[in-house]
Design a protein around this motif. Structure first.
Motif, mmCIF file in Angstrom:
data_model
loop_
_atom_site.group_PDB
_atom_site.id
_atom_site.type_symbol
_atom_site.label_atom_id
_atom_site.label_comp_id
_atom_site.label_asym_id
_atom_site.label_seq_id
_atom_site.Cartn_x
_atom_site.Cartn_y
_atom_site.Cartn_z
ATOM 1 N N ARG A 209 0.953 -1.154 0.159
ATOM 2 C CA ARG A 209 -0.131 0.409 0.314
ATOM 3 C C ARG A 209 0.906 1.416 0.176
ATOM 4 N NH1 ARG A 209 -4.643 -1.596 3.763
ATOM 5 N NH2 ARG A 209 -5.669 -3.369 2.520
ATOM 6 N N ASP A 210 1.812 1.076 0.968
ATOM 7 C CA ASP A 210 2.532 1.987 0.880
ATOM 8 C C ASP A 210 3.962 2.594 -0.072
ATOM 9 O OD1 ASP A 210 0.782 3.944 3.062
ATOM 10 O OD2 ASP A 210 1.843 2.111 4.739
ATOM 11 N N ARG A 211 4.993 3.577 -0.068
ATOM 12 C CA ARG A 211 5.967 3.336 -0.664
ATOM 13 C C ARG A 211 6.928 2.853 0.550
ATOM 14 N NH1 ARG A 211 6.884 9.667 -1.404
ATOM 15 N NH2 ARG A 211 5.169 9.592 0.229
ATOM 16 N N ILE A 212 7.867 1.822 -0.355
ATOM 17 C CA ILE A 212 8.879 0.680 0.624
ATOM 18 C C ILE A 212 10.301 1.547 -0.350
ATOM 19 C CG2 ILE A 212 10.018 -1.219 1.407
ATOM 20 C CD1 ILE A 212 6.682 -2.211 0.989
ATOM 21 N N TYR A 213 10.972 1.666 0.743
ATOM 22 C CA TYR A 213 12.368 1.576 0.051
ATOM 23 C C TYR A 213 13.631 1.435 -0.214
ATOM 24 C CZ TYR A 213 10.460 6.827 -0.716
ATOM 25 O OH TYR A 213 9.696 7.513 -1.620
ATOM 26 N N PHE A 214 14.329 0.781 -0.146
ATOM 27 C CA PHE A 214 15.223 -0.901 0.208
ATOM 28 C C PHE A 214 16.142 0.253 -1.399
ATOM 29 C CE2 PHE A 214 18.208 -4.137 1.703
ATOM 30 C CZ PHE A 214 17.854 -4.448 2.723
ATOM 31 N N ASP A 215 18.131 -0.746 -0.239
ATOM 32 C CA ASP A 215 19.145 -0.021 -1.131
ATOM 33 C C ASP A 215 19.720 -1.258 -2.022
ATOM 34 O OD1 ASP A 215 19.334 2.681 -0.523
ATOM 35 O OD2 ASP A 215 20.604 2.113 0.882
ATOM 36 N N ALA A 216 19.938 -0.844 -3.023
ATOM 37 C CA ALA A 216 20.543 -1.927 -4.220
ATOM 38 C C ALA A 216 21.713 -1.731 -4.380
ATOM 39 C CB ALA A 216 19.110 -2.862 -5.416
ATOM 40 N N GLU A 217 22.115 -2.497 -5.880
ATOM 41 C CA GLU A 217 23.685 -2.254 -6.455
ATOM 42 C C GLU A 217 23.970 -3.032 -7.596
ATOM 43 O OE1 GLU A 217 28.745 -2.382 -5.781
ATOM 44 O OE2 GLU A 217 27.122 -2.710 -4.068
ATOM 45 N N TRP A 218 24.160 -1.873 -8.612
ATOM 46 C CA TRP A 218 24.419 -3.402 -9.885
ATOM 47 C C TRP A 218 25.391 -2.173 -10.522
ATOM 48 C CZ3 TRP A 218 23.829 -8.075 -11.111
ATOM 49 C CH2 TRP A 218 23.230 -8.551 -12.894
ATOM 50 N N LEU A 219 26.661 -3.319 -10.989
ATOM 51 C CA LEU A 219 27.845 -2.089 -11.583
ATOM 52 C C LEU A 219 28.315 -1.750 -10.719
ATOM 53 C CD1 LEU A 219 25.778 -2.398 -15.519
ATOM 54 C CD2 LEU A 219 27.379 -4.224 -14.392
ATOM 55 N N ASN A 220 28.469 -2.229 -9.933
ATOM 56 C CA ASN A 220 29.304 0.005 -9.224
ATOM 57 C C ASN A 220 28.071 0.275 -9.038
ATOM 58 O OD1 ASN A 220 31.242 -2.514 -8.020
ATOM 59 N ND2 ASN A 220 32.439 -2.307 -10.637
ATOM 60 N N ASN B 124 16.397 -12.873 -16.502
ATOM 61 C CA ASN B 124 16.582 -11.710 -17.196
ATOM 62 C C ASN B 124 16.482 -9.852 -16.615
ATOM 63 O OD1 ASN B 124 17.417 -11.283 -20.126
ATOM 64 N ND2 ASN B 124 15.066 -10.400 -20.578
ATOM 65 N N LEU B 125 17.103 -11.026 -15.783
ATOM 66 C CA LEU B 125 16.481 -9.273 -14.516
ATOM 67 C C LEU B 125 18.112 -8.772 -14.662
ATOM 68 C CD1 LEU B 125 16.250 -10.275 -10.476
ATOM 69 C CD2 LEU B 125 14.202 -9.594 -12.310
ATOM 70 N N GLY B 126 19.492 -9.206 -15.417
ATOM 71 C CA GLY B 126 20.866 -8.983 -15.661
ATOM 72 C C GLY B 126 20.040 -7.781 -16.749
ATOM 73 N N ASP B 127 19.462 -8.284 -17.882
ATOM 74 C CA ASP B 127 19.432 -7.315 -19.103
ATOM 75 C C ASP B 127 19.031 -6.294 -18.472
ATOM 76 O OD1 ASP B 127 21.147 -8.872 -20.248
ATOM 77 O OD2 ASP B 127 18.777 -9.017 -21.271
ATOM 78 N N LEU B 128 17.562 -6.502 -17.412
ATOM 79 C CA LEU B 128 16.781 -4.794 -17.571
ATOM 80 C C LEU B 128 17.407 -4.253 -16.187
ATOM 81 C CD1 LEU B 128 14.142 -3.557 -16.801
ATOM 82 C CD2 LEU B 128 13.573 -5.500 -14.539
ATOM 83 N N LEU B 129 18.548 -4.498 -15.640
ATOM 84 C CA LEU B 129 19.021 -3.595 -14.885
ATOM 85 C C LEU B 129 20.236 -2.855 -15.771
ATOM 86 C CD1 LEU B 129 19.605 -5.702 -11.351
ATOM 87 C CD2 LEU B 129 18.157 -3.319 -11.556
ATOM 88 N N ASP B 130 21.281 -3.797 -16.847
ATOM 89 C CA ASP B 130 21.779 -2.955 -17.431
ATOM 90 C C ASP B 130 21.201 -1.867 -18.016
ATOM 91 O OD1 ASP B 130 23.603 -4.891 -16.809
ATOM 92 O OD2 ASP B 130 23.056 -5.805 -18.971
ATOM 93 N N ASP B 131 19.964 -1.651 -18.892
ATOM 94 C CA ASP B 131 19.095 -1.189 -19.454
ATOM 95 C C ASP B 131 18.916 0.388 -18.444
ATOM 96 O OD1 ASP B 131 17.709 0.380 -21.171
ATOM 97 O OD2 ASP B 131 15.845 -0.402 -20.437
#
Length: 230
Positions: free
Chosen positions: A39-50, A154-161
């Motif tokens: 229901r609400d906005r939920i925030y969390f950190d992530a990392e891809w390609l440094n 295919n999450l890698g292609d998504l995160l690359d884009d």
């Protein structure tokens, strides 16, 4: 500069929270096969390609005119706030169901935002389902990317884009001095109202229904030059 913000949006039950959890590599958002769990906005950190960035999960955007449906309207407001603050938007659609009118309405909102949009066709669980992707070109939001959030395909292609749309690399916010404050209590005592009052904005949905807030919601807040996570 602050970390780039990536908002995950779409109509209910297309797999937004499953995708959010897959990208942050942790079960943060509640996932169920029923609409309206987040229901609400939920925030969390992530990392891809440094590149470090912050994901924002949102509730499903519904287009309801009946004034008795208060919570869906507030969920849509939360999603629209996430769109407004995001640097990149992941627009998630259901590759098994195909385009429905609500997808077209969300697409109109995203085009009006002027933000970079990555069109994510979820639930493409096998090679045989890949032709389902092409229908989504009709939304006019560029090349759709087929994925299976559930199976991590295919999450890698998504995160690359996704990272291609980030602002130039800068200095991330130093969080070492941030004070973490938890607001807890039994249902319906006013925790969300208190949170909104402290922040001076409608950060979390407030209603007279016990259990409206279902996830833990982190919000960065500065008061008298001190940094908090509320």
């Amino acid at each position: 500069m602050a970390k780039p913000l990536v908002a995950v949006v779409g109509r209910p039950n297309v797999g937004k929270s499953t995708l959010f959890n897959a990208i942050v590599n942790k079960r943060i958002s509640i996932v169920e096969d029923i609409p309206g769990v987040t229901r609400d906005r939920i925030y969390f950190d992530a990392e891809w390609l440094n590149r470090e960035f912050t994901m924002i999960d949102t509730g499903g955007i519904e287009f309801i005119t009946d004034n008795s449906h208060v919570i869906p309207k507030m969920m849509r407001l939360q999603a629209e706030l996430a769109i407004e603050e995001a640097d990149v938007i992941l627009f998630v659609v259901d590759g098994k169901q195909g385009i429905v009118p609500a997808d077209e309405e969300v697409a109109n909102i995203l085009r009006a935002s002027g933000k970079p949009v990555v069109l994510v066709v979820n639930k493409i669980d096998s090679v045989n389902q890949e032709p389902n992707i092409y229908e989504f070109y009709n939304l006019g939001l560029g090349d759709p990317i087929g994925i299976s959030a559930k199976n991590l395909m295919n999450l890698g292609d998504l995160l690359d884009d996704t990272v291609k749309h980030f602002p130039p690399v800068g200095t991330n916010v130093d969080d070492e001095d941030t004070i973490h404050v938890a607001v807890i209590g039994r249902p319906n005592v006013g925790k969300s109202s208190l949170t909104n009052a402290l922040l001076g904005q409608d950060r979390v949905i407030v209603s007279d229904v016990a259990g409206t807030t279902r996830d833990s919601i982190d919000t960065y807040w500065t008061q008298k030059k001190k940094k908090f996570v509320l």
